[in-house]
Design a protein around this motif. Structure first.
Motif, short mmCIF file in Angstrom:
data_model
loop_
_atom_site.label_atom_id
_atom_site.label_comp_id
_atom_site.label_asym_id
_atom_site.label_seq_id
_atom_site.Cartn_x
_atom_site.Cartn_y
_atom_site.Cartn_z
N GLY A 262 0.81 -1.22 0.00
CA GLY A 262 0.00 0.00 0.00
C GLY A 262 0.84 1.26 0.00
N GLY A 263 2.04 1.18 -0.59
CA GLY A 263 2.92 2.35 -0.67
C GLY A 263 3.73 2.60 0.58
N ARG A 264 3.63 1.71 1.59
CA ARG A 264 4.31 1.95 2.87
C ARG A 264 5.17 0.74 3.24
NH1 ARG A 264 3.65 5.15 7.20
NH2 ARG A 264 4.47 4.29 9.14
N ALA A 265 6.36 0.99 3.78
CA ALA A 265 7.21 -0.10 4.25
C ALA A 265 6.49 -0.87 5.35
CB ALA A 265 8.53 0.46 4.78
N ASP A 266 6.47 -2.20 5.20
CA ASP A 266 5.75 -3.01 6.20
C ASP A 266 6.58 -4.17 6.73
OD1 ASP A 266 5.74 -4.71 4.02
OD2 ASP A 266 3.65 -5.33 4.30
N GLY A 267 7.88 -4.18 6.49
CA GLY A 267 8.72 -5.23 7.01
C GLY A 267 9.92 -5.47 6.13
N VAL A 268 10.59 -6.61 6.37
CA VAL A 268 11.77 -6.96 5.60
C VAL A 268 11.75 -8.44 5.29
CG1 VAL A 268 13.16 -5.13 6.65
CG2 VAL A 268 13.20 -7.42 7.64
N ARG A 269 12.44 -8.82 4.23
CA ARG A 269 12.64 -10.22 3.87
C ARG A 269 14.12 -10.53 3.97
NH1 ARG A 269 13.71 -12.86 -0.87
NH2 ARG A 269 13.51 -10.91 -2.06
N LEU A 270 14.45 -11.67 4.56
CA LEU A 270 15.83 -12.05 4.79
C LEU A 270 16.31 -13.02 3.72
CD1 LEU A 270 14.83 -10.94 7.57
CD2 LEU A 270 16.51 -12.44 8.63
N ALA A 271 17.62 -13.23 3.69
CA ALA A 271 18.22 -14.11 2.69
C ALA A 271 17.72 -15.54 2.80
CB ALA A 271 19.75 -14.07 2.81
N ASP A 272 17.27 -15.96 3.98
CA ASP A 272 16.75 -17.31 4.15
C ASP A 272 15.26 -17.39 3.80
OD1 ASP A 272 15.50 -16.06 6.25
OD2 ASP A 272 16.45 -17.26 7.83
N SER A 273 14.73 -16.31 3.19
CA SER A 273 13.33 -16.21 2.76
C SER A 273 12.35 -15.97 3.89
CB SER A 273 12.90 -17.45 1.96
OG SER A 273 13.69 -17.59 0.79
N SER A 274 12.83 -15.89 5.13
CA SER A 274 11.92 -15.55 6.23
C SER A 274 11.57 -14.07 6.16
CB SER A 274 12.55 -15.87 7.57
OG SER A 274 13.70 -15.06 7.80
N ARG A 275 10.52 -13.69 6.88
CA ARG A 275 10.02 -12.33 6.82
C ARG A 275 9.81 -11.80 8.23
NH1 ARG A 275 7.19 -8.33 4.42
NH2 ARG A 275 5.49 -7.51 5.68
N ARG A 276 10.06 -10.51 8.42
CA ARG A 276 9.78 -9.84 9.68
C ARG A 276 8.85 -8.67 9.40
NH1 ARG A 276 13.95 -11.57 13.09
NH2 ARG A 276 14.53 -13.63 12.27
N ASP A 277 7.67 -8.71 9.99
CA ASP A 277 6.74 -7.60 9.85
C ASP A 277 7.20 -6.42 10.69
OD1 ASP A 277 5.08 -9.08 8.19
OD2 ASP A 277 3.92 -9.88 9.87
N ALA A 278 6.89 -5.23 10.23
CA ALA A 278 7.26 -4.03 10.98
C ALA A 278 6.33 -2.89 10.60
CB ALA A 278 8.71 -3.64 10.70
N ASP A 279 6.12 -2.01 11.56
CA ASP A 279 5.41 -0.77 11.29
C ASP A 279 6.36 0.31 10.79
OD1 ASP A 279 2.62 -1.40 12.40
OD2 ASP A 279 3.93 -1.97 14.06
N VAL A 280 7.61 0.18 11.20
CA VAL A 280 8.66 1.11 10.76
C VAL A 280 9.92 0.31 10.50
CG1 VAL A 280 10.30 2.85 11.62
CG2 VAL A 280 7.87 3.28 11.81
N VAL A 281 10.61 0.63 9.42
CA VAL A 281 11.92 0.06 9.11
C VAL A 281 12.95 1.19 9.12
CG1 VAL A 281 13.34 -1.14 7.41
CG2 VAL A 281 10.93 -1.79 7.72
N VAL A 282 14.02 0.99 9.87
CA VAL A 282 15.12 1.95 9.92
C VAL A 282 16.33 1.28 9.28
CG1 VAL A 282 16.65 3.31 11.37
CG2 VAL A 282 14.24 3.04 12.01
N ALA A 283 16.82 1.84 8.19
CA ALA A 283 17.93 1.26 7.45
C ALA A 283 19.24 1.93 7.86
CB ALA A 283 17.71 1.38 5.95
N ASN A 284 20.07 1.18 8.58
CA ASN A 284 21.42 1.64 8.90
C ASN A 284 22.36 1.01 7.89
OD1 ASN A 284 23.81 1.03 11.57
ND2 ASN A 284 23.67 2.75 10.18
N ALA A 285 22.18 1.41 6.65
CA ALA A 285 22.96 0.89 5.53
C ALA A 285 23.24 2.04 4.58
CB ALA A 285 22.19 -0.23 4.81
N ASP A 286 24.19 1.84 3.69
CA ASP A 286 24.50 2.89 2.73
C ASP A 286 23.24 3.26 1.95
OD1 ASP A 286 26.86 4.27 1.13
OD2 ASP A 286 25.43 3.47 -0.33
N ALA A 287 23.00 4.56 1.82
CA ALA A 287 21.76 5.03 1.19
C ALA A 287 21.62 4.52 -0.23
CB ALA A 287 21.72 6.55 1.21
#
Length: 504
Positions: A262-287
């Motif tokens: 819906g146009g909004r970040a809602d989690g992340v997917r990991l290399a092992d194909s698992s998923r973590r739901d989130a209301d907010v994602v904070v990326a401490n990675a190179d922009a």
């Protein structure tokens, strides 16, 4: 304008356990969110890395802490004060500088003592020149630190702030750091000393804005500090605080996608194909890596294209030297200046030719006098760094080319000896970290230490924003606003926590 999210936020995923990500996680957990930090590596710290070998402990990132009150604020705002967690040691000599003419300057750690030290080392009147420059730098700090370093900012904010003519004259966005220096400093050694501060943001002093004069002002006003046991303990202390507050850190957890619904970040997917739901994602990675690899929206692609057009910051080649019978006593930090600093910047940034290793670079040496980082008396755990162009096999330097990194390291040791600091016969073990290694360790394109360079006013003040164009996704760390280096990374964490705000 700053943006905040709904007060129903409760789940936060932080991608990356660098100092910025950990500090943001601690602040957000203290506000009442449920925070999980996911780190691809097996250890936390990001660019504030630690390497251990046979009783030697090396910081592989920053070697000094400046503006320690910024770190103290993270702990004071989230529980027990810093002094109950970490010991900080103020260095009596901030840095020893060796200039091309052989002059040696021990720059005191107390700002009041600096003018006299400059007069004694460089000649009468040099202290007054530096004081005049530092007074202008103080005025730049007064104008810029709150709106530009401690708050989210965009082009509209810059326009609004530029309406005060006196502030515009003070900051002088049309002037470079080198140009400002020439207005106050007539000794070429003082100009070289000032040029060095552009490298704190991975930049070229001939193109970096005069506003970066705030960097030496802040360093000298608040002094240079060390953490006994190594600066890597800062990351450990942040993890401990997060866990005490109920947050979690998972290592060996590689995030390959920030998912959007819906146009909004809602989690992340990991290399092992698992998923973590989130209301907010904070990326401490190179922009750039975030927008090009992790997020697939049109807005992210546009932002990634903008970041890609910016000049990458310089990278570095590091030597970790385990020494026996280390020459001493040595100050904690030394800089052995290049004979031709402009040639160094030309090589790193690909001017007057393609990017290339610097033939005779400035050499930075961190030699902590700390029994906690060596296996016994007389040993030394030295970190040596030279500026280098980013890893770019297609259009620049291929740091994975056979022999290049090791040959460069040999040349650096020879250069140190030529400049009066010969440790070649004392080396028990050596590790070399090239820009290509930095890219692999930190998932930073090319191993650019600071993301993009502050070459120009817009580059300096319009780094990738902490609030991304994807609602619910925020950026923290050295490649985003307000910039690189421990103090600014910690400030970026405070900005992000303020943008997200507490849950309902």
């Amino acid at each position: 304008m700053s943006r905040s999210v709904s007060r129903s936020v409760s789940r936060v995923v932080v991608v990356g356990a660098g100092v910025g990500g950990l500090a943001a996680a601690v602040r957000l957990q203290a506000l009442g969110h449920r925070v999980t930090v996911l780190e691809q590596a097996d250890e936390v710290g990001g660019k504030l890395g630690v390497l251990r070998h046979d009783g030697y402990v090396f910081d592989t990132g920053p070697s000094l802490l400046t503006m320690p009150h910024v770190l103290a604020d993270v702990f004071a705002a989230t529980g027990a004060p810093l002094e109950e967690v970490l010991e900080l040691e103020r260095l009596p000599v901030a840095c020893r500088y060796r200039f091309p003419d052989g002059t040696v300057l021990d720059l005191p750690g107390e700002v009041e003592a600096i003018p006299a030290a400059l007069d004694a080392a460089l000649g009468p009147g040099r202290g007054a020149q530096w004081e005049a420059f530092l007074d202008h730098a103080r005025r730049i700090w007064d104008v810029t630190h709150e709106p530009f370093l401690e708050s989210p900012i965009g082009l509209g904010d810059m326009v609004r702030l530029s309406r005060r003519a006196s502030d515009v004259v003070t900051v002088a966005p049309w002037r470079t750091l080198r140009g400002l220096g020439r207005r106050h400093l007539r000794d070429p050694r003082l100009l070289q000393l000032l040029d060095r501060y552009a490298t704190y943001t991975g930049s070229d002093p001939r193109r970096a804005p005069a506003a970066l004069a705030a960097v030496p002002y802040a360093e000298q006003r608040w002094g240079s500090w060390y953490v006994p046991g190594g600066l890597g303990r800062i990351a450990t202390a942040l993890v401990d605080r997060l866990v005490e507050l109920g947050g979690e850190v998972e290592t060996g957890a590689e995030v390959v996608e920030v998912t959007v619904r819906g146009g909004r970040a809602d989690g992340v997917r990991l290399a092992d194909s698992s998923r973590r739901d989130a209301d907010v994602v904070v990326a401490n990675a190179d922009a750039r890596a975030v927008y090009e690899r992790l997020v697939g929206t049109r807005a992210a692609r546009r932002e990634g294209a903008r970041v890609r057009r910016a000049t990458p910051s310089l990278s570095g080649l590091a030597l970790l030297l385990a020494l026996e019978d280390a020459p001493g006593p040595q100050p904690h930090h030394q800089v052995l200046f290049a004979e031709d600093y402009d040639a160094e910047f030309d090589a790193v940034f690909g001017l007057r030719g393609p990017p290339r290793p610097v033939e005779r670079p400035t050499v930075y040496v961190a030699a902590p006098d700390d029994p906690a980082v060596v296996p016994g008396p007389g040993a030394g755990a030295w970190f040596v760094l030279v500026n280098a162009p980013p890893h770019d096999p297609r259009g620049g330097v291929d740091w994975d080319a056979p022999g290049l990194a090791e040959d460069t390291a040999d040349a650096v040791l020879d250069l140190m000896a030529e400049r009066g600091l010969d440790v070649r016969t004392h080396v028990r073990h050596r590790a070399v970290i090239s820009p290509a290694d930095l890219e692999r360790r930190t998932a930073t394109p090319g191993g650019s230490i600071y993301g993009t360079a502050s070459n120009g006013a817009r580059s300096a003040f319009l780094r990738p924003a902490n609030a991304s164009p994807v609602p619910g996704l925020y950026l923290v760390g050295g490649s985003s606003h307000p910039g690189g280096g421990l103090p600014l990374v910690l400030l970026s964490a405070g900005i992000v926590a303020g943008l997200v705000g507490p849950p309902a």
